[in-house]
Scaffold this active site. Structure first.
Site, PDB file in Angstrom:
ATOM      1  CE1 TYR A 149      -0.645  -4.340  -8.488  1.00  0.00           C
ATOM      2  CE2 TYR A 149       0.179  -2.187  -7.812  1.00  0.00           C
ATOM      3  CZ  TYR A 149      -0.114  -3.493  -7.517  1.00  0.00           C
ATOM      4  OH  TYR A 149       0.111  -3.971  -6.250  1.00  0.00           O
ATOM      5  CB  CYS A 195     -13.292  -0.446 -30.868  1.00  0.00           C
ATOM      6  SG  CYS A 195     -12.389  -0.650 -32.384  1.00  0.00           S
ATOM      7  CD  GLU A 196     -14.452  -0.835 -25.042  1.00  0.00           C
ATOM      8  OE1 GLU A 196     -15.279  -0.131 -24.441  1.00  0.00           O
ATOM      9  OE2 GLU A 196     -14.672  -2.008 -25.402  1.00  0.00           O
ATOM     10  N   GLY A 213       0.787  -1.233   0.000  1.00  0.00           N
ATOM     11  CA  GLY A 213       0.000   0.000   0.000  1.00  0.00           C
ATOM     12  C   GLY A 213       0.816   1.278   0.000  1.00  0.00           C
ATOM     13  CE1 TYR A 229      -7.930   0.145 -10.239  1.00  0.00           C
ATOM     14  CE2 TYR A 229      -5.754   0.739 -11.052  1.00  0.00           C
ATOM     15  CZ  TYR A 229      -6.612  -0.180 -10.505  1.00  0.00           C
ATOM     16  OH  TYR A 229      -6.154  -1.428 -10.211  1.00  0.00           O
ATOM     17  CD  GLU A 239       1.524  -9.113   2.041  1.00  0.00           C
ATOM     18  OE1 GLU A 239       0.669  -8.597   1.311  1.00  0.00           O
ATOM     19  OE2 GLU A 239       1.282 -10.070   2.778  1.00  0.00           O
ATOM     20  N   PRO A 240       5.193  -4.615   0.014  1.00  0.00           N
ATOM     21  CG  PRO A 240       6.706  -2.991   0.663  1.00  0.00           C
ATOM     22  CD  PRO A 240       6.433  -4.459   0.777  1.00  0.00           C
ATOM     23  N   GLY A 241       4.434  -3.494  -3.300  1.00  0.00           N
ATOM     24  CA  GLY A 241       4.612  -3.798  -4.721  1.00  0.00           C
ATOM     25  C   GLY A 241       4.932  -2.501  -5.433  1.00  0.00           C
ATOM     26  NE  ARG A 242       0.226   1.756  -6.031  1.00  0.00           N
ATOM     27  CZ  ARG A 242      -0.658   1.578  -7.023  1.00  0.00           C
ATOM     28  NH1 ARG A 242      -0.458   2.140  -8.182  1.00  0.00           N
ATOM     29  NH2 ARG A 242      -1.751   0.846  -6.836  1.00  0.00           N
TER      30      ARG A 242
HETATM   31  C1  LIG Z   1      -2.402  -8.900  -0.316  1.00  0.00           C
HETATM   32  C2  LIG Z   1      -1.656  -7.818  -1.005  1.00  0.00           C
HETATM   33  N1  LIG Z   1      -0.396  -7.551  -0.630  1.00  0.00           N
HETATM   34  C3  LIG Z   1       0.339  -6.591  -1.237  1.00  0.00           C
HETATM   35  C4  LIG Z   1      -0.197  -5.835  -2.265  1.00  0.00           C
HETATM   36  C5  LIG Z   1       0.685  -4.816  -2.913  1.00  0.00           C
HETATM   37  O1  LIG Z   1       0.150  -3.556  -2.791  1.00  0.00           O
HETATM   38  P1  LIG Z   1       0.954  -2.272  -3.241  1.00  0.00           P
HETATM   39  O2  LIG Z   1       1.362  -2.456  -4.624  1.00  0.00           O
HETATM   40  O3  LIG Z   1      -0.027  -1.180  -3.049  1.00  0.00           O
HETATM   41  O4  LIG Z   1       2.114  -2.139  -2.300  1.00  0.00           O
HETATM   42  C6  LIG Z   1      -1.524  -6.052  -2.676  1.00  0.00           C
HETATM   43  C7  LIG Z   1      -2.119  -5.245  -3.752  1.00  0.00           C
HETATM   44  O5  LIG Z   1      -3.253  -5.279  -4.073  1.00  0.00           O
HETATM   45  C8  LIG Z   1      -2.280  -7.078  -2.030  1.00  0.00           C
HETATM   46  O6  LIG Z   1      -3.533  -7.348  -2.389  1.00  0.00           O
END
Ligand SMILES: Cc1ncc(COP(=O)(O)O)c(C=O)c1O
Length: 407
Positions: free
Chosen positions: A365, A336-337, A227, A311, A269-272
């Site tokens: 993403y 075509c949208e 998040g 979004y 668990e960061p991704g973004r």
């Molecule tokens: C369970 C879980 N962990 C981690 C993430 C990664 O989130 P972010 O990319 O916002 O850090 C998500 C994203 O939806 C998630 O569903």
């Protein structure tokens, strides 16, 4: 590291074609170091897991492996990708949603930390085997994300065990003989406010404290999800990760004292945060149409990068090698949208066919959500590391697409 004020994207675009996702390995490493250092300073028992869903290219995963992180997976395939990239099972987290028995069978492994989405998932799991340890994803009743679609807790969220039922879930696991527990939440994506993370940690720790005092088992780990946001616009400030880490660890430690809990491992668990600003989408203008408004049609589309259509996300963009003579233009794809618009009224140098537009902050993403809608196939991905570019996923071809069709 790519300096967008100096870097010429044209040679890469010519070499690999467009549309193209380009990632900067050094930028990912810098993002990892910034957040890792902050948490190690305030809470050394932190374990970082990269959320594979943000960008699942194996070559990107390997950067996280080299940096000593684990992964966070949301499907059996993401677990498989982590294993191929070299991660051990003990470094893998699994957080599902509406897990099927097939999913559970595929990922069942006592070394993997599994955060179950529901009590029902636990009932399915126990029929497959008795895990050594269990954790539930708890919906703490509040959530916040950069957009409604990325808010993943609160009354409207489809995720997790509502906190009123958390005790019931753990009690059922306890009654089945399980004594090792973790606790998890993920309440929303793209948050830029440090206090928010402390607030939700506090809430989760209240649940953990009550729960584990009642059952007499302290959580081995507390997983507060991902998040961590990134600025997508010039007027947004980056997340202060030092303050975030400090506030989270204070909230955690206070509640350990209050509930007499031994300090758990803190999992993130960061991704973004790790990959978003390390990615660029290179796309060429095909033609400019003067209609009721000015539209520049490019060779990428919502099938390449769906975030704006999905979004209303904005991606700052610039034109390679052009700065002056700016005007307002709607940049759109060929799908075509009418929602296939990257940005309305973007203030860009006067565009012509052949110009190269670079869209920023697409490393998370982006490619993972690409599709072949309208028969426009998935783009290629290139990694820049030590000033060398390397193809890390080739462009999808008609043959790739046709292979899946039955005779
Ligand atoms: C369970 C879980 N962990 C981690 C993430 C990664 O989130 P972010 O990319 O916002 O850090 C998500 C994203 O939806 C998630 O569903």
């Amino acid at each position: 590291m790519i300096d967008i004020n100096k870097y010429d994207f044209e040679p890469i675009a010519k070499k690999y074609g467009t549309p193209l996702y380009l990632y900067d390995a050094d930028r990912i490493r810098a993002n990892i170091k910034r957040i890792k250092d902050a948490f190690e300073k305030y809470y050394p028992k932190t374990e970082m897991h990269y959320s594979v869903k943000a960008n699942n290219n194996i070559h990107i995963l390997k950067i996280f492996k080299e940096a000593g992180l684990g992964t966070d997976c949301s499907s059996p395939l993401e677990v498989k990708l982590s294993r191929i990239a070299g991660f051990d099972e003990k470094d893998i987290l699994y957080t599902g949603n509406y897990e099927s028995s097939e999913d559970i069978k595929a990922i069942f492994n006592n070394d993997i930390c599994i955060n179950l989405d529901d009590i029902e998932s636990f009932r399915k799991m126990i029929k497959i085997g008795k895990p050594d340890r269990i954790s539930f994803r708890i919906n703490p009743g509040i959530g916040r994300g950069g957009h409604e679609g990325i808010t993943t807790a609160g009354a409207d969220a489809k995720f997790g065990v509502p906190y009123e039922k958390a005790y019931e879930a753990y009690k059922e696991a306890y009654d089945a003989g399980i004594r090792r527990f973790g606790i998890h939440m993920m309440t929303g994506s793209n948050n830029l406010e440090p206090y928010y993370f402390a607030e939700i940690t506090d809430k989760l720790m209240n649940i953990a404290g009550r729960l584990f005092n009642q059952l007499g088992c302290a959580p081995e780990y507390v997983d507060i999800g991902g998040g961590y946001g990134v600025p997508y616009e010039d007027d947004e400030d980056p997340l202060n990760v030092d303050v975030t880490a400090k506030l989270i660890s204070e909230a955690l430690q206070e509640k350990c004292v209050k509930y007499n809990l031994p300090e758990p491992v803190l999992k993130l668990e960061p991704g973004r945060y790790f990959v978003a600003d390390a990615g660029y989408l290179l796309t060429r203008v095909i033609s400019v149409k003067k209609s009721y408004k000015t539209f520049a049609g490019v060779d990428a589309g919502m099938n390449t990068l769906i975030r704006p259509a999905l979004y209303g996300a904005k991606h700052r963009s610039f034109v390679n090698g052009k700065e002056d003579n700016k005007e307002f233009v709607n940049v759109c794809g060929r799908i075509c949208e009418n929602s296939d618009i990257f940005g309305q009224n973007m203030f860009l140098p006067k565009l012509e066919a052949g110009d190269l537009i670079v869209m920023r902050d697409v490393g998370a993403y982006g490619y993972v959500m690409a599709s072949s809608y309208n028969g426009r196939l998935k783009p290629a991905e290139v990694l820049i590391d030590a000033n060398e570019s390397r193809l890390i996923r080739r462009r999808e071809t008609d043959e790739d697409f046709l292979t899946l069709l039955e005779e």
